[in-house]
Structures are given as structure tokens and as C-alpha cells.
Write an enzyme that holds these catalytic residues in place. Structure first.
Site, short mmCIF file in Angstrom:
data_model
loop_
_atom_site.label_atom_id
_atom_site.label_comp_id
_atom_site.label_asym_id
_atom_site.label_seq_id
_atom_site.Cartn_x
_atom_site.Cartn_y
_atom_site.Cartn_z
N ALA A 117 -42.35 16.22 51.52
CA ALA A 117 -42.12 14.78 51.61
C ALA A 117 -40.61 14.53 51.58
O ALA A 117 -39.86 15.34 51.05
CB ALA A 117 -42.79 14.08 50.45
N GLY A 159 -45.26 18.86 50.66
CA GLY A 159 -46.16 18.20 51.61
C GLY A 159 -46.37 19.02 52.86
O GLY A 159 -47.41 18.94 53.51
N GLU A 180 -49.08 21.21 52.06
CA GLU A 180 -50.32 20.41 51.95
C GLU A 180 -50.88 20.08 53.33
O GLU A 180 -52.09 20.04 53.53
CB GLU A 180 -50.06 19.17 51.11
CG GLU A 180 -49.83 19.53 49.65
CD GLU A 180 -49.36 18.38 48.81
OE1 GLU A 180 -48.29 17.80 49.15
OE2 GLU A 180 -50.01 18.04 47.83
N1 T1G Z 1 -36.36 15.49 51.27
C1 T1G Z 1 -35.22 14.96 51.75
N2 T1G Z 1 -34.15 15.68 52.15
C2 T1G Z 1 -34.26 17.02 52.09
C3 T1G Z 1 -35.43 17.66 51.61
C4 T1G Z 1 -36.51 16.83 51.20
N3 T1G Z 1 -37.66 17.34 50.75
N4 T1G Z 1 -35.21 19.00 51.67
C5 T1G Z 1 -33.97 19.17 52.15
N5 T1G Z 1 -33.40 17.99 52.39
C6 T1G Z 1 -32.06 17.76 52.96
C7 T1G Z 1 -30.97 18.24 52.02
O1 T1G Z 1 -30.66 17.24 51.07
C8 T1G Z 1 -29.84 18.47 52.99
O2 T1G Z 1 -29.30 17.21 53.32
C9 T1G Z 1 -30.56 18.99 54.24
O3 T1G Z 1 -31.90 18.55 54.12
C10 T1G Z 1 -30.52 20.50 54.30
O4 T1G Z 1 -31.09 20.96 53.07
C11 T1G Z 1 -46.10 14.80 48.63
C12 T1G Z 1 -44.18 15.02 46.76
C13 T1G Z 1 -36.34 23.30 53.00
C14 T1G Z 1 -35.66 25.45 51.89
O5 T1G Z 1 -38.88 20.71 47.14
O6 T1G Z 1 -36.05 23.69 49.39
O7 T1G Z 1 -43.35 17.32 49.23
O8 T1G Z 1 -26.91 17.68 52.65
O9 T1G Z 1 -29.16 22.44 52.44
O10 T1G Z 1 -30.60 25.55 52.72
O11 T1G Z 1 -46.70 16.76 47.53
O12 T1G Z 1 -33.98 22.15 51.72
O13 T1G Z 1 -27.62 17.85 55.03
O14 T1G Z 1 -27.53 15.60 53.90
O15 T1G Z 1 -31.42 22.66 51.27
O16 T1G Z 1 -31.79 25.30 55.00
C15 T1G Z 1 -41.06 19.26 48.05
C16 T1G Z 1 -36.83 20.99 49.17
C17 T1G Z 1 -40.72 17.82 48.24
C18 T1G Z 1 -38.28 21.51 49.28
C19 T1G Z 1 -34.12 24.27 53.45
N6 T1G Z 1 -40.17 20.06 48.88
N7 T1G Z 1 -35.97 21.55 50.19
O17 T1G Z 1 -32.98 24.84 52.83
O18 T1G Z 1 -31.15 23.32 53.72
S1 T1G Z 1 -41.76 16.78 47.30
C20 T1G Z 1 -39.13 20.73 48.32
C21 T1G Z 1 -35.61 22.88 50.17
C22 T1G Z 1 -43.27 16.83 48.15
C23 T1G Z 1 -45.65 16.20 48.32
C24 T1G Z 1 -44.44 16.28 47.45
C25 T1G Z 1 -34.62 23.29 51.22
C26 T1G Z 1 -35.21 24.06 52.39
P1 T1G Z 1 -27.74 17.07 53.74
P2 T1G Z 1 -30.66 22.38 52.51
P3 T1G Z 1 -31.58 24.83 53.59
#
Ligand code: T1G
Length: 689
Positions: free
Chosen positions: A61, A100, A103
Site C-alpha cells: 500500500a 499489499g 496480499e
Molecule cells: N509507500 C509509499 N512509498 C514507498 C513505499 C510504500 N510502501 N515503498 C517505497 N516507497 C518510496 C520510497 O519512499 C522512495 O521514495 C521510493 O519509493 C524508493 O524506495 C494494506 C498496509 C519496495 C524493497 O513495507 O521495502 O502494504 O525517496 O528507496 O531501495 O496490508 O521501498 O524516491 O521519494 O526503498 O528499491 C508494506 C516498503 C506497506 C515495503 C524497494 N510495504 N518499501 O526498495 O527503493 S503497508 C513495505 C520497501 C501495506 C497492506 C499494508 C522498499 C522496496 P523517494 P526505496 P528500493
């Protein structure tokens, strides 16, 4: 379009296309629902393949939407629409399928992962629980025990590990092509929809194990516990009731303090880049010279080599060179033992680090990083030699943790090319890097520091020159206040206990025992000539060192370590402390754990506010990153500045004013706190952003 549909014969391919990480924001949810509706009406379709554009399937998400009210279509509804579509949807997991994203894959009838794909539910690391069916579908797919291992720890699995637990069905180099081939070959086969499967078989032991593991590894955090509750529900309720409880829990936690703090750190880490104000290109660096092959120097050399730099490590004599070689060798040996690389790779890499004695035939490096003994005389001599030995364009960096970088720069003919690169031990593991800007440091030198930091995958934070820069300056004030509490009535183990309860990884006294009391003793002696005579001074730590109680390495410090084992409280120490209080004519008093926590957190906050006010740190979130990544401040409290904003500047000022009445020198409120209290402003927006 955030969702693309392409047609290949009787298969439709639906691609999530929302760069950079295919975060599932509103546009993606709406696009997916529209795709389900459109494709469901197409009677000629045999199957739908869901994949991600680019290198990521879907990062989960869009966490940036968590601070605004949820907007339909909601992800659980999109997932259910996919799962109940007339044609089977197959997840072709081309990259990270997280939160998500995972999911959505669980809502598909089958999951095929690329060899380098990762898949998991890391929601608890953002302080929430899976909110689109993860807690109800995953246990129905992989069983309760595996789900209890994955979700409460926020685990992300590689493709082979995911296949081993049954989270994915197949692994293929090209998951989309594999899915197409299965459809074409009429080989599609899958079990009942997960939402239609019965409640999962209970396993009380597995639940208890998960709870004790969460209590240990995720101490103080709410989301893991609530995730376990929901997984337990999956053994008691039908799918729909389980989903209702999951949704309710997700929405509740999403707005909670812990989720806000964890989101703050998540985005602060990604915002830790070269500030726009540094308008310069970095000096090109292929070869780096590291001075000093002790623990830090060897760690830095190892990290540089692994990032692709050619490294020359300089020592003072043959004996030291051999010791440095052994230090570097140990790091590569450990990497092989951990399975990070094969032996032959380790041998090759180690051979790429040249160890030399003296400065005579150094390579024309673009950067030197000095990690020698913490003595200003030693460093001045080293920088003088580097200045002569390296090309004029080379950047010269010191890893000093508190010495004056201006003084070091003054020992060269190129002060504009001198900066601090303060690594944290172990340098090849700790992600924090304080980039210290001296008075004459040029933008080019700073840009080079940030570029090297990025290549090392560090979290770079710009710091100004002061005693201790950002982290060590706050640490000094934190420890000073802890010593005051110890003198006035508390004891090291009570203070440690109170701060571990707050969420610190370890208490201030146990940390000192690990690093050695002699280090801060030397710092206090160095500061003695310039110490404010009106500032209260607690001599207990000095006496500890003078009596040989220098920490775990001596089997006794603030604690005893019988047989070199774990920390044990030492009743003799209470006598020593009481005696020192008597000498200082201090009447000791009862000090509660709450007062300990309040005084120590406010001491850190007040010092951090001064650091921001003095321009030593550029922004509050940088200070949070330093304290979370370098000093064990609990991530789920967001760092001292974020935590301060949860209290409010006015309330903080009131408390500090009360302490100031007892000690106006130690508790002078930071002007920044006074200003924010008056203006109603937040620390998050203060500083020279
Ligand atoms: N939401 C918004 N922005 C995100 C994001 C996210 N989930 N993940 C990454 N970004 C942005 C980040 O801030 C950065 O922005 C750019 O993308 C590159 O990220 C309903 C509630 C996927 C392994 O916890 O682990 O789903 O600095 O530098 O090194 O059940 O991003 O460019 O402006 O990290 O290639 C659960 C979080 C969400 C995964 C990629 N998901 N992300 O790594 O890039 S909650 C996570 C990561 C959810 C549902 C629930 C990593 C990545 P900017 P990056 P990367």
C-alpha cells in the site's frame, strides 16, 4: 495509467505501473478494480496474469496515504474481486511483492515467482498489521505456524524460501512467460480460493512461541502482538469475520503513535540524501586509501571493497600491517561463514585490498579515509603526509568521532577538501554515516562524501563541527544526566532498566561497559580544561576507571561479568556510589523509573534542540536517524525529535523549566524549545531545511 492491460491470445496481462515501486495507491486500486470488471465480462478469456511493470511487483500500500482517510476502492475489496473473478488470476511475481503486493498475490489462484523475487508481509515494521487479507489468507495457504513466523516479524522471503513454505507455487526465470505456458498447455491447477477455505487448525503452542518471540525481538511494539491475535482468529472465525477484525485493527493501528513514528523513520531514511543546497558534483573516486587497519579501518576497507572500490590500507609498520591484514581477513572469513560469499570470492576480494607500510608509494586515490588513533597530534601528522602523498584533487576524510575537523584540516594545504566521515562500529554493518562539514569544506568535498555514502548504502547525515557532532554530543548529555541521577539516589542497573523499558536497546551503563569506560574517561579529561566550573560534575565514572573498573573487557565495570559472561549487578558498587554522594554532600533520594525516563529523554531532546538551533544538524529527522541508527533509540518512537513532537514543545518547556530551578546550568532550555513553545511550532519543521 497506473494499471495496464495487454492481451495475448486468450490471456490478459494486467501490469501495475506506478513508478518507482508500484506502491498501491488509489489510482492502482481503482485501475485494478476496473480491470477485474472489464475482464470478467470477456467470455473469451481463459486466465489473467497479474504482474508489475519494471523490477518490482508491488511495494505494498502507498504508505503516504496512511495519514489521510481511506479512499475506496479499498484494497481488501480489490483483492476479493480478483479472487472471485470468473477467470483465474495468476500472480507473476517479477520482483518485490510486499505488504499489499503480497496480499494481491494471495488473492490470485496461483503464484509464480521470478528467481530473484521477494515476497512477504512487512507491515509490522511500519507499525500496522496486514490490512488486505494477509492475516486470514496466509495461514489458510501455508498453515498457522509459518504464518506466525512470517507476519509478526514482518518477514520478507526469497523465492526459494517462499516456495518451501508453500507461499508460491513455482519459480521461473520469466514468471509471465511461465504463466502463459501453463495456460496454453492447459496445465493450470489450483486449490480452493483461500477465502473459501475453512478456519485454520489451531496450534496453541505455536501461538505462545510467536508471542514470546515477538516480546523478545519486537519488544514494546503493538503491531506484532495484534497480528498474532488476528492469526489466532483465523483458527476460530470464518474468513469474513476474520477480515472484519483485520480491517478494524489495521485502521486503528494506522493512526497510532507507533505507526506514525515508524513511517516517519521509513521516509526519513529515504530522505537522507545530499541536501539540494550542496550544488556540486562529487570528485570521481575509484581508489580509496584507508589509514589505519584497526577495527574501524579494517571495517571501512572491507565495506569499501565490497562496494566496488579499490582499496589501499596504510599502516605504520610491518607488525601493524600484519595485524591489519588479520583484521581484514577475519571480516572476510565471517562473510563466508554467514554465507554472504563463497571462499573463492572472499579470497579474490581480500586480495583486492592492498596493505602497505608508510605513504611512499600510495596510488593516485581520489579519497583517503583516516581511521587512526583518536589523538589530534596523530591525525595532524597523518593529514600532513596525505596532503603530500595524494593528488591535489583528492578528498581527505577523517573518521574521528569527536576531534575538531577544522584543526585537522588546518594541517593540510587543502582544507576545502577535508571533511569528516564518521562511521559507526562495526563500520561494515552500521548504516549510519555522519558527514562532518568543517568551516572550509567545499561543496565538492561534501558531494563526494554523500556519493561514497550512497555507494556504501549508508544513511548519510550532514553534521557541523562541534564536540561530538550530532550523536556523540547527545550521548554525552544523556550520560551526564544519568550520572546525576545515579549520584542523587538511583543506581546504574535501575537507570538501565528504566531506559530499556522506554525502548532503548540497552541502558546507558550497560553500553558503557561494552565500549569501555576508559573511552569516555579520556573525553572527560580532554574536556576538563574547558569545562564550565559552574557546571555540576559527577566524579563516579572517573573513580571507576581509576580503580580499574573499565567495563566488560576487565570483567568489571558498572556490572560484574563473572567468567566473561553476562552482566551481573555488583552490590559493592552501591557502596562506592553512596560514598561518593557522601563526599559530595549529596543527600540521596528515591528516584522513580518515570522520573529517570523523563529526565533522560528530556536531556536528549534539549541537547538535540540546541544541535538543530546551532545548525549542527540540518533537520530534525536527521537527528532522529542518528539516534535510531547509531544509539539504540527505539525506532517505534521515531527518534528524539519525533518523540518530542508527540509531547509538544510547550509541555517540554514546562518540565525543563522545573528542572532548571534546581540546576540552571545543566537545564538551560534550548532557545529552539522556547521559540516553538511560544509559536506552537513542531520540531519536525524546525532547522535549516
Ligand atoms: N509507500 C509509499 N512509498 C514507498 C513505499 C510504500 N510502501 N515503498 C517505497 N516507497 C518510496 C520510497 O519512499 C522512495 O521514495 C521510493 O519509493 C524508493 O524506495 C494494506 C498496509 C519496495 C524493497 O513495507 O521495502 O502494504 O525517496 O528507496 O531501495 O496490508 O521501498 O524516491 O521519494 O526503498 O528499491 C508494506 C516498503 C506497506 C515495503 C524497494 N510495504 N518499501 O526498495 O527503493 S503497508 C513495505 C520497501 C501495506 C497492506 C499494508 C522498499 C522496496 P523517494 P526505496 P528500493
Amino acid at each position: 495509467m497506473a494499471v495496464q492491460i495487454t492481451r495475448k491470445g486468450d490471456v490478459a496481462i494486467v501490469s501495475i505501473d506506478n513508478p518507482p515501486v508500484n506502491a498501491i495507491g488509489h489510482a492502482v486500486r481503482a485501475g485494478l478494480l476496473e480491470a477485474v470488471e472489464t475482464l470478467s465480462a470477456d467470455g473469451t478469456l481463459k486466465a489473467v496474469v497479474l504482474t508489475g511493470a519494471g523490477k518490482i511487483f508491488a511495494a505494498g500500500a502507498d504508505a503516504r496515504e496512511f495519514d489521510t482517510p481511506p479512499e475506496s476502492p479499498h484494497l481488501p475489496d480489490v483483492a476479493l474481486a480478483i479472487e472471485t473473478a470468473p477467470q483465474p488470476w495468476i500472480a507473476a511475481i517479477n520482483g518485490a511483492a510486499l505488504g499489499g503486493g503480497c496480499e494481491l498475490a494471495l488473492a490470485c489462484r496461483m503464484r509464480i515467482a521470478g528467481t530473484n523475487a521477494t515476497i512477504g508481509l512487512p507491515e509490522v515494521t511500519l507499525g500496522v498489521v496486514p490490512g488486505a487479507g494477509g492475516t486470514q489468507r496466509l495461514p489458510r495457504l501455508v498453515g498457522l505456524k509459518s504464518a506466525l513466523d512470517i507476519i509478526p516479524q514482518g518477514k520478507v522471503l526469497k523465492a526459494d524460501a517462499a516456495k518451501a513454505v508453500g507461499l508460491i507455487d513455482r519459480i521461473a526465470d520469466d514468471p509471465v512467460a511461465e504463466a502463459m505456458a501453463l495456460v496454453d498447455g492447459g496445465k493450470l491447477g489450483f486449490g480452493a480460493r483461500l477465502s473459501e477455505r475453512a478456519a485454520v487448525e489451531a496450534d496453541a503452542t505455536a501461538v505462545l512461541d510467536a508471542r514470546s518471540r515477538a516480546a523478545k525481538r519486537m519488544r514494546g511494539q503493538i503491531a506484532p502482538e495484534r497480528a498474532i491475535d488476528l492469526l489466532e482468529r483465523a483458527t476460530q472465525e470464518d474468513f469474513d469475520r476474520g477480515m472484519a477484525q483485520e480491517r478494524e485493527t489495521f485502521l486503528e493501528l494506522r493512526q497510532g503513535e507507533q505507526a506514525k513514528a515508524l513511517r516517519h523513520i521509513f521516509f526519513a531514511e529515504r530522505g537522507a540524501k545530499k541536501p539540494d543546497s550542496i550544488a556540486a558534483e562529487p570528485v570521481p573516486v575509484d581508489t580509496v586509501v584507508v589509514i589505519g587497519g584497526g577495527t574501524m579501518g579494517a571495517g571501512i576497507a572491507y565495506a569499501l571493497e565490497r562496494a566496488g572500490y579499490t582499496v589501499t590500507l596504510v599502516e605504520t609498520d610491518e607488525g601493524a600491517r600484519e595485524r591489519a591484514e588479520a583484521n581484514v581477513g577475519r571480516l572476510f572469513k565471517d562473510a563466508v561463514k554467514r554465507g554472504l560469499m563463497a571462499q573463492e570470492e572472499a579470497d579474490e576480494r581480500q586480495a583486492r585490498i592492498t596493505l602497505v607500510v608508510g605513504y611512499d608509494d600510495l596510488p593516485p586515490a581520489g579519497l583517503a579515509i583516516e581511521a587512526a588513533f583518536e589523538s589530534i597530534e596523530v591525525k595532524r601528522e597523518i593529514f600532513g603526509k596525505l596532503d603530500e602523498a595524494l593528488p591535489k584533487h583528492a578528498i581527505l576524510a577523517t573518521n574521528t568521532s569527536y576531534l575538531d575537523v577544522n584543526e585537522i584540516a588546518a594541517s593540510t594545504s587543502r582544507p576545502e577538501r577535508v571533511l569528516g566521515l564518521h562511521f559507526f562500529s562495526p563500520a561494515h554493518i552500521m548504516k549510519l554515516l555522519e558527514i562532518v562539514r568543517a568551516d572550509k569544506t567545499s561543496h565538492e568535498a561534501l558531494a563526494t562524501g554523500f556519493a561514497v555514502g550512497a555507494k556504501l548504502k549508508k544513511i548519510p547525515v550532514l553534521a557541523g563541527v562541534c564536540d561530538g557532532f550530532i550523536g556523540n554530543r547527545i550521548l554525552f548529555r544523556y550520560r551526564e544526566e544519568a550520572d546525576v541521577l545515579m549520584m542523587d539516589g538511583s543506581l546504574p542497573w535501575l537507570i538501565d532498566e528504566a531506559m530499556v523499558e522506554f525502548g532503548m536497546a540497552m541502558g546507558p551503563y550497560e553500553v558503557q561497559d561494552l565500549s569501555g569506560l576508559d573511552i569516555s574517561y579520556a573525553q572527560r579529561k580532554r574536556r576538563a580544561p574547558t569545562r564550565d566550573p559552574n557546571r555540576r560534575y559527577i566524579p563516579i565514572a572517573d573513580r571507576m576507571v581509576e580503580e580499574g573498573r573499565i567495563g566488560k573487557k576487565a570483567s568489571v565495570g558498572w556490572y560484574r561479568y563473572p567468567g566473561g559472561g553476562g552482566a551481573v549487578v555488583d552490590p559493592l558498587l552501591e557502596d562506592l556510589i553512596t560514598e561518593e554522594a557522601h563526599f559530595a554532600k549529596v543527600t540521596r533520594r528515591e528516584i522513580s523509573p518515570d522520573e529517570i525516563r523523563e529526565r533522560l529523554t528530556l536531556a536528549m531532546i534539549n541537547e538535540a534542540a540546541d544541535i538543530l538551533n546551532d545548525g549542527i544538524a540540518q533537520k530534525a529527522s536527521d537527528i532522529d536517524l542518528v539516534m535510531v541508527h547509531g544509539y539504540g533509540f527505539p525506532r517505534w518512537r521515531g527518534g528524539p525529535m519525533h518523540y518530542a513532537d508527540t509531547i509538544g514543545a510547550a509541555a517540554i518547556l514546562d518540565k525543563i523549566r522545573a528542572f532548571e530551578r534546581d540546576d540552571p546550568v545543566m537545564w538551560r532550555p534550548s532557545p529552539l524549545i522556547v521559540n516553538l513553545a511560544a509559536s506552537g511550532g513542531r520540531f519536525a519543521n524546525a532547522g535549516q531545511v
